[in-house]
Design an enzyme around this catalytic site. Structure first.
Site, short mmCIF file in Angstrom:
data_model
loop_
_atom_site.label_atom_id
_atom_site.label_comp_id
_atom_site.label_asym_id
_atom_site.label_seq_id
_atom_site.Cartn_x
_atom_site.Cartn_y
_atom_site.Cartn_z
CG PHE A 15 -29.88 4.64 58.92
CD1 PHE A 15 -30.12 4.29 60.24
CD2 PHE A 15 -30.71 5.58 58.32
CE1 PHE A 15 -31.16 4.87 60.96
CE2 PHE A 15 -31.76 6.16 59.04
CZ PHE A 15 -31.97 5.81 60.35
CE LYS A 68 -31.47 11.46 55.67
NZ LYS A 68 -31.33 10.02 55.76
CG ASP A 74 -31.72 3.61 51.31
OD1 ASP A 74 -31.91 4.77 50.92
OD2 ASP A 74 -31.88 3.26 52.50
C1 LIG Z 1 -32.10 8.99 56.38
C2 LIG Z 1 -32.09 7.70 55.68
C3 LIG Z 1 -33.23 6.85 55.70
C4 LIG Z 1 -34.46 7.17 56.51
O1 LIG Z 1 -35.14 8.25 56.02
P1 LIG Z 1 -36.35 8.89 56.88
O2 LIG Z 1 -36.89 9.94 55.97
O3 LIG Z 1 -35.74 9.42 58.14
O4 LIG Z 1 -37.31 7.80 57.15
C5 LIG Z 1 -33.17 5.70 54.95
N1 LIG Z 1 -32.08 5.37 54.23
C6 LIG Z 1 -30.98 6.15 54.20
C7 LIG Z 1 -29.82 5.73 53.36
C8 LIG Z 1 -30.94 7.33 54.93
O5 LIG Z 1 -29.84 8.08 54.92
#
Ligand SMILES: *Cc1c(COP(=O)(O)O)cnc(C)c1O
Length: 394
Positions: free
Chosen positions: A134, A248, A219
């Protein structure tokens, strides 16, 4: 006022929300408009790193809001530069760019990688990411997110992305061509169900990237800022990324994202990238307060200790209830997987008992309490969980 009706009428129906209207929070607790209290193991989807309304964050925000909220990046502002220095000094990366969230941070990271490919790899532009990953909801990040359910409704997606099996170095090797410029991976697949790769995987990925001249983008939007017990999850992998993305938990609730890069990957020139809101004084003051609090108050030790305590207790539940298949995770990013698709039922019952959880998969729940949570609150949450599981069993 019927807030649920109001939402139905005026808000685009994309969220599967709990039928709860929250109006306040303190530490690991939140309460709704009827005064019912909940223990928050949802943590704003791993955002509320210091819990709700932490004094360090509230004070920093209040002070900054009274001084200077926003300026644009046409000028210098102090909170942005102090935050950049703190992130660099506490990581293995050299330079920072601030944006507003996770997807945007990853987009910027891919832009960096494409520029790098143009400069040093004969125009290579393709990014390889993982199935079940994700990376966010923008069109390009949907292409990077290896899950058909997110991608299919919005085709055609931008070119230049390839999804291969996670935790499988051969799949990555086989997908690499002269068009590849970077590999984009989560250290732990969070939204994918808290999936932890094998011990050697990231060593092998790092080795492969070095051999082929590819950039490794990690990420850490979910795993970063202490969530897994170290400031960044890569510190437990024994490797260093070329580019790191955060969002986050970075601001304890204010919207901020960051791209960090090693000097050799920090290839933007003036005009290549930008952001109107990104890194404004208000959000940077909250992130700076969050990070300083984590670094100066043994919060990482707490994550390790309480995290392993919670994990041990979940393992005890596993031996008590045959339908719990697995408990997994690192620090305070944990999941419990069931034999059947019962996570919605578990989460709904927990909600009624005063515990917020995330049904990350039909058969798995995810626990992401604030990093400052104590043993007593973990015990309370476990009491609720045990009661709910007992009721489900009969
Ligand atoms: C939540 C998440 C995203 C997306 O972040 P947003 O602030 O909602 O755009 C991207 N990568 C990972 C691993 C995430 O958990």
């Amino acid at each position: 006022m019927d807030w649920l009706e109001l939402e139905k009428k005026y808000f685009m129906p994309v969220f599967k929300r709990f039928p709860v209207v929250l109006v306040g929070g303190k530490g690991p607790w939140v309460w709704d408009e009827q005064g019912r209290k909940y223990l928050d193991f949802l943590g704003g989807w791993a955002v509320n790193s210091l819990g709700h309304c932490h004094p360090a964050v509230v004070e920093a925000l209040a002070k900054q809001a009274g001084e200077l909220i926003h300026t644009s990046n046409q000028v210098y502002t102090i909170p942005q530069l102090e935050l950049a220095r703190l992130l660099v000094e506490n990581s293995s990366l050299d330079q920072v760019f601030f944006c507003n969230g996770g997807a945007e941070a990853n987009e910027g990271a891919v832009k960096l990688a494409r520029k790098y490919g143009r400069l040093y790899r004969q125009g290579a532009y393709e990014v390889i990411s993982a199935l079940n990953s994700f990376h966010g909801r923008t069109l390009a990040m949907l292409a990077a997110t290896g899950q058909v359910k997110f991608q299919e409704p919005f085709a055609p997606l931008p070119e230049g992305f390839l999804n291969v099996e996670y935790n499988n170095i051969e799949a990555l090797k086989a997908a690499t061509t002269r068009k590849t410029c970077a590999v984009l991976l989560e250290p732990i697949q969070g939204e994918g169900g808290v999936i932890i790769p094998g011990k050697d995987y990231f060593h092998q990925v790092r080795e492969w990237c070095d051999k082929e001249g590819l950039l490794l983008i990690l990420d850490e939007v979910q795993t970063g800022v202490g969530r897994t017990g170290t400031l960044f999850a890569y510190q437990q992998l024994g490797i260093e990324p070329d580019i790191l993305t955060l969002a986050k938990g970075l601001g304890s609730g204010v919207p901020i994202g960051a791209i960090l890069a090693k000097r050799r990957a920090s290839v933007f020139s003036p005009g290549d990238h930008g952001s109107t809101f990104g890194g404004n004084p208000l959000v940077c003051s909250a992130a700076y307060a969050t990070l300083r609090f984590i670094l100066e108050n043994r919060v990482l030790e707490n994550v390790k200790w309480v995290g392993s305590y919670l994990r041990d207790k979940l393992m005890e539940l596993k031996s008590e209830f045959g339908f719990i298949r697995e408990v997994r995770g690192r620090g305070l990013l944990l999941a419990m997987e069931f034999e059947g698709e019962i996570s919605e039922a578990v989460v709904q019952s927990c909600l009624h008992q005063g515990l917020l959880l995330n049904p990350v998969r039909p058969n798995a729940v995810r626990l992401m309490p604030p990093l400052i949570i104590g043993e007593a609150e973990v015990d309370q949450a476990l009491g609720i969980l045990q009661k709910v599981l007992t009721e489900l069993q009969v």
